[in-house]
Design an enzyme around this catalytic site. Structure first.
Site, PDB file in Angstrom:
ATOM      1  N   PRO A  10      -2.884   9.008   9.223  1.00 26.64           N
ATOM      2  CG  PRO A  10      -3.397  10.638   7.652  1.00 26.64           C
ATOM      3  CD  PRO A  10      -2.277  10.135   8.504  1.00 26.64           C
ATOM      4  CG  ASN A  11      -7.966   7.833   6.807  1.00 26.64           C
ATOM      5  OD1 ASN A  11      -8.987   8.146   7.412  1.00 26.64           O
ATOM      6  ND2 ASN A  11      -7.400   8.621   5.914  1.00 26.64           N
ATOM      7  NE  ARG A  18      -7.712   3.594   4.413  1.00 26.48           N
ATOM      8  CZ  ARG A  18      -6.518   4.160   4.312  1.00 26.48           C
ATOM      9  NH1 ARG A  18      -5.540   3.830   5.143  1.00 26.48           N
ATOM     10  NH2 ARG A  18      -6.292   5.057   3.384  1.00 26.48           N
ATOM     11  CE1 TYR A  23      -3.473   1.235   2.081  1.00 22.98           C
ATOM     12  CE2 TYR A  23      -5.853   1.530   2.051  1.00 22.98           C
ATOM     13  CZ  TYR A  23      -4.593   1.961   1.710  1.00 22.98           C
ATOM     14  OH  TYR A  23      -4.436   3.125   1.004  1.00 22.98           O
ATOM     15  CG  ASN A  75       1.937   3.728   6.572  1.00 17.97           C
ATOM     16  OD1 ASN A  75       1.850   4.679   5.794  1.00 17.97           O
ATOM     17  ND2 ASN A  75       1.277   2.596   6.397  1.00 17.97           N
ATOM     18  CB  ALA A  78      -3.304  10.615   3.010  1.00 17.47           C
ATOM     19  CG  HIS A  81       0.977  10.561  -1.123  1.00 18.03           C
ATOM     20  ND1 HIS A  81       2.020   9.737  -1.523  1.00 18.03           N
ATOM     21  CD2 HIS A  81       0.033   9.729  -0.597  1.00 18.03           C
ATOM     22  CE1 HIS A  81       1.696   8.470  -1.242  1.00 18.03           C
ATOM     23  NE2 HIS A  81       0.495   8.442  -0.683  1.00 18.03           N
ATOM     24  CG  ASP A  88      10.236  21.250   6.907  1.00 17.53           C
ATOM     25  OD1 ASP A  88      10.974  20.838   5.996  1.00 17.53           O
ATOM     26  OD2 ASP A  88       9.575  22.304   6.823  1.00 17.53           O
ATOM     27  CD  GLU A  99       8.197   6.951   2.651  1.00 19.97           C
ATOM     28  OE1 GLU A  99       9.338   7.469   2.449  1.00 19.97           O
ATOM     29  OE2 GLU A  99       7.233   7.130   1.894  1.00 19.97           O
ATOM     30  CG  HIS A 101       4.011   3.601   1.927  1.00 17.97           C
ATOM     31  ND1 HIS A 101       3.223   4.587   2.461  1.00 17.97           N
ATOM     32  CD2 HIS A 101       5.198   4.170   1.625  1.00 17.97           C
ATOM     33  CE1 HIS A 101       3.909   5.723   2.462  1.00 17.97           C
ATOM     34  NE2 HIS A 101       5.111   5.494   1.966  1.00 17.97           N
ATOM     35  CB  SER A 103      -0.810  -0.510  -0.771  1.00 22.73           C
ATOM     36  OG  SER A 103      -0.614   0.898  -0.678  1.00 22.73           O
ATOM     37  NE  ARG A 108      -3.335   2.104  -3.687  1.00 23.27           N
ATOM     38  CZ  ARG A 108      -3.741   2.533  -2.487  1.00 23.27           C
ATOM     39  NH1 ARG A 108      -2.902   2.463  -1.453  1.00 23.27           N
ATOM     40  NH2 ARG A 108      -4.950   3.012  -2.326  1.00 23.27           N
ATOM     41  NE  ARG A 112      -3.471   5.913  -3.353  1.00 24.45           N
ATOM     42  CZ  ARG A 112      -4.231   6.386  -2.351  1.00 24.45           C
ATOM     43  NH1 ARG A 112      -3.675   6.764  -1.220  1.00 24.45           N
ATOM     44  NH2 ARG A 112      -5.537   6.468  -2.482  1.00 24.45           N
TER      45      ARG A 112
HETATM   46  C1  DQA Z   1      -0.435   3.934   2.619  1.00 28.19           C
HETATM   47  C2  DQA Z   1      -0.495   4.428   1.175  1.00 28.19           C
HETATM   48  C3  DQA Z   1      -1.014   5.854   1.112  1.00 28.19           C
HETATM   49  O1  DQA Z   1      -1.042   6.308  -0.247  1.00 28.19           O
HETATM   50  C4  DQA Z   1      -2.415   5.936   1.671  1.00 28.19           C
HETATM   51  O2  DQA Z   1      -2.868   7.271   1.681  1.00 28.19           O
HETATM   52  C5  DQA Z   1      -2.528   5.296   3.014  1.00 28.19           C
HETATM   53  C6  DQA Z   1      -1.768   4.101   3.333  1.00 28.19           C
HETATM   54  C7  DQA Z   1      -0.060   2.438   2.718  1.00 28.19           C
HETATM   55  O3  DQA Z   1       0.277   2.013   3.810  1.00 28.19           O
HETATM   56  O4  DQA Z   1      -0.108   1.723   1.715  1.00 28.19           O
HETATM   57  O5  DQA Z   1      -3.355   5.732   3.833  1.00 28.19           O
HETATM   58  O6  DQA Z   1       0.555   4.674   3.309  1.00 28.19           O
END
Ligand code: DQA
Length: 147
Positions: A10-11, A18, A23, A75, A78, A81, A88, A99, A101, A103, A108, A112
């Protein structure tokens, strides 16, 4: 042909606008294009999906169990977490899971610092920005070459 699935949570569709100080200024298209290029050079078939919906990400992981996908680079944003459901689903997938990320989540807020997905991931990359995705794809390709 070896297949890899790239999942963005998401996002991440807002990348570029953003919180660019966290990011970066690249868009999701920029990141996917670099991944497509690297996959093509190495003869890999790649599929990338972004969703703001947990269930859509889970459905994509289920599909990857059936279509010969060798690895998932995810990735979970959110959902990293919060989502036992994504954990699952990944536990039901037999290939490699990396995985990513953008950032460094460990630098942070404390919420997170915990990742459900890390309980399954074969590797975790955080804090390298968009390079992290390319490093993950590189790891997947090299592991397949060694196998
Ligand atoms: C993220 C880190 C997450 O904590 C955050 O909610 C994101 C992006 C990252 O790519 O750094 O949306 O996964």
């Amino acid at each position: 042909m070896n297949k890899v699935l790239i999942l963005h949570g998401p996002n991440l569709n807002l990348l570029g606008t953003r919180q660019p100080e966290i990011y970066g200024s690249e868009t999701l298209n920029d990141i996917n294009n670099a991944l497509y290029e690297k996959a093509a050079v190495n003869g890999w078939d790649i599929k990338a999906l972004q969703s703001n919906h947990e269930g859509a990400l889970i459905d994509a992981i289920h599909a990857a169990r059936e279509d010969g996908t060798a690895a998932i680079v995810i990735n979970p944003a959110a959902y990293t977490h919060t989502s036992v459901a994504i954990l699952d689903a990944l536990n039901a997938f037999e290939g490699k899971v990396i995985e990513v990320h953008l950032s460094n989540v460990h630098k942070r807020e404390s919420f997170r610092h915990h990742s459900y997905v890390s309980l399954r991931a074969d590797g975790v990359i955080a804090g390298l920005g968009s390079q992290g995705y390319l490093a993950a794809l590189d790891a997947v390709i090299r592991a397949a070459e060694r196998a």
